[in-house]
Each structure stands twice: as structure tokens, then as C-alpha cells.
Motif scaffolding. Structure first.
Motif, PDB file in Angstrom:
ATOM      1  N   ALA A  56       0.842  -1.193   0.000  1.00  0.00           N
ATOM      2  CA  ALA A  56       0.000   0.000   0.000  1.00  0.00           C
ATOM      3  C   ALA A  56       0.876   1.241   0.000  1.00  0.00           C
ATOM      4  O   ALA A  56       1.954   1.254   0.594  1.00  0.00           O
ATOM      5  CB  ALA A  56      -0.908   0.015   1.226  1.00  0.00           C
ATOM      6  N   VAL A  93       0.046   5.329   0.686  1.00  0.00           N
ATOM      7  CA  VAL A  93      -0.965   6.311   1.046  1.00  0.00           C
ATOM      8  C   VAL A  93      -0.299   7.621   1.426  1.00  0.00           C
ATOM      9  O   VAL A  93       0.864   7.656   1.812  1.00  0.00           O
ATOM     10  CB  VAL A  93      -1.868   5.834   2.212  1.00  0.00           C
ATOM     11  N   THR A 134      -6.138   0.217   3.685  1.00  0.00           N
ATOM     12  CA  THR A 134      -5.919  -0.030   2.257  1.00  0.00           C
ATOM     13  C   THR A 134      -5.490  -1.472   2.031  1.00  0.00           C
ATOM     14  O   THR A 134      -5.979  -2.141   1.118  1.00  0.00           O
ATOM     15  CB  THR A 134      -4.866   0.945   1.696  1.00  0.00           C
TER      16      THR A 134
END
Length: 107
Positions: free
Chosen positions: A21, A23, A99
Motif C-alpha cells: 500500500a 498512502v 488499504t
């Protein structure tokens, strides 16, 4: 720029070896977090690259709290910081886990 490195023991698997992930953004007062699997003998490693020098103890406290709540194993987190507050750091780390959970449920 200052680079800080932390290592915590982990007990929870990330899931699939392909899960990762990314972010957040690297912008004033914000933070980017990359989470990816890594062979670390059951540990979680966190590297912080920050523009704010001298806050190692604060980072240690925030990341130790995260590691206690989410003892991930064999995972590397890379944080690129542009002056984020501890609350923003915690938010971004939680967002990264959410996520990962969404991607894991899609598999």
C-alpha cells in the motif's frame, strides 16, 4: 534531512506476499507511507525520512504505539515525512492498514 530506523517484533502476517500500500503525500505537514512485505525474520522495520530533525524520541513513541497495536511481521514501512504531527502519522499508518485490508478482501 534525517533518516531514522526502527525495528519491532511482529506476530501478525501481512497476508499475501504481493500486498502493498502507498498512502498520503509528501507535502507540508503531511506524510507518505509505503507498506510492503519483506523477509525480516518475523520483524517489522520502519524507516522514516524526515525534514524535521531532533524528533527521534517522538517518532519512537508514536511508532512503538503503532507496533504494539498492530504487530505486523515480515513487513517494511517507509515513511517520507514533511513535518507531519503525531496525529497525522497515526492517521496515515491506519489508512495504510485499511488499504491493505481492502486489497486483501478483493483477492
Amino acid at each position: 534531512m534525517e533518516t531514522l530506523r526502527y525495528r519491532f517484533p511482529g506476530t501478525q502476517a501481512l497476508g499475501s506476499a504481493e500486498l502493498h500500500a502507498l498512502v498520503g503525500v509528501v507535502a507540508s505537514g503531511n506524510l507518505e507511507v509505503l507498506v510492503e512485505p519483506a523477509a525480516l525474520d518475523g520483524a517489522m522495520e520502519i524507516e522514516v525520512i524526515t525534514s524535521a530533525r531532533g524528533f527521534g524520541e517522538v517518532w519512537q513513541a508514536v511508532l512503538a504505539d503503532f507496533a504494539a497495536r498492530h504487530p505486523l511481521r515480515d513487513v517494511r514501512l517507509s515513511l517520507n515525512d514533511a513535518g507531519a504531527t503525531p496525529a497525522v502519522v497515526s492517521l496515515r499508518l491506519q489508512q495504510a492498514l485499511e488499504t491493505l485490508a481492502e486489497r486483501g478482501s478483493d483477492a
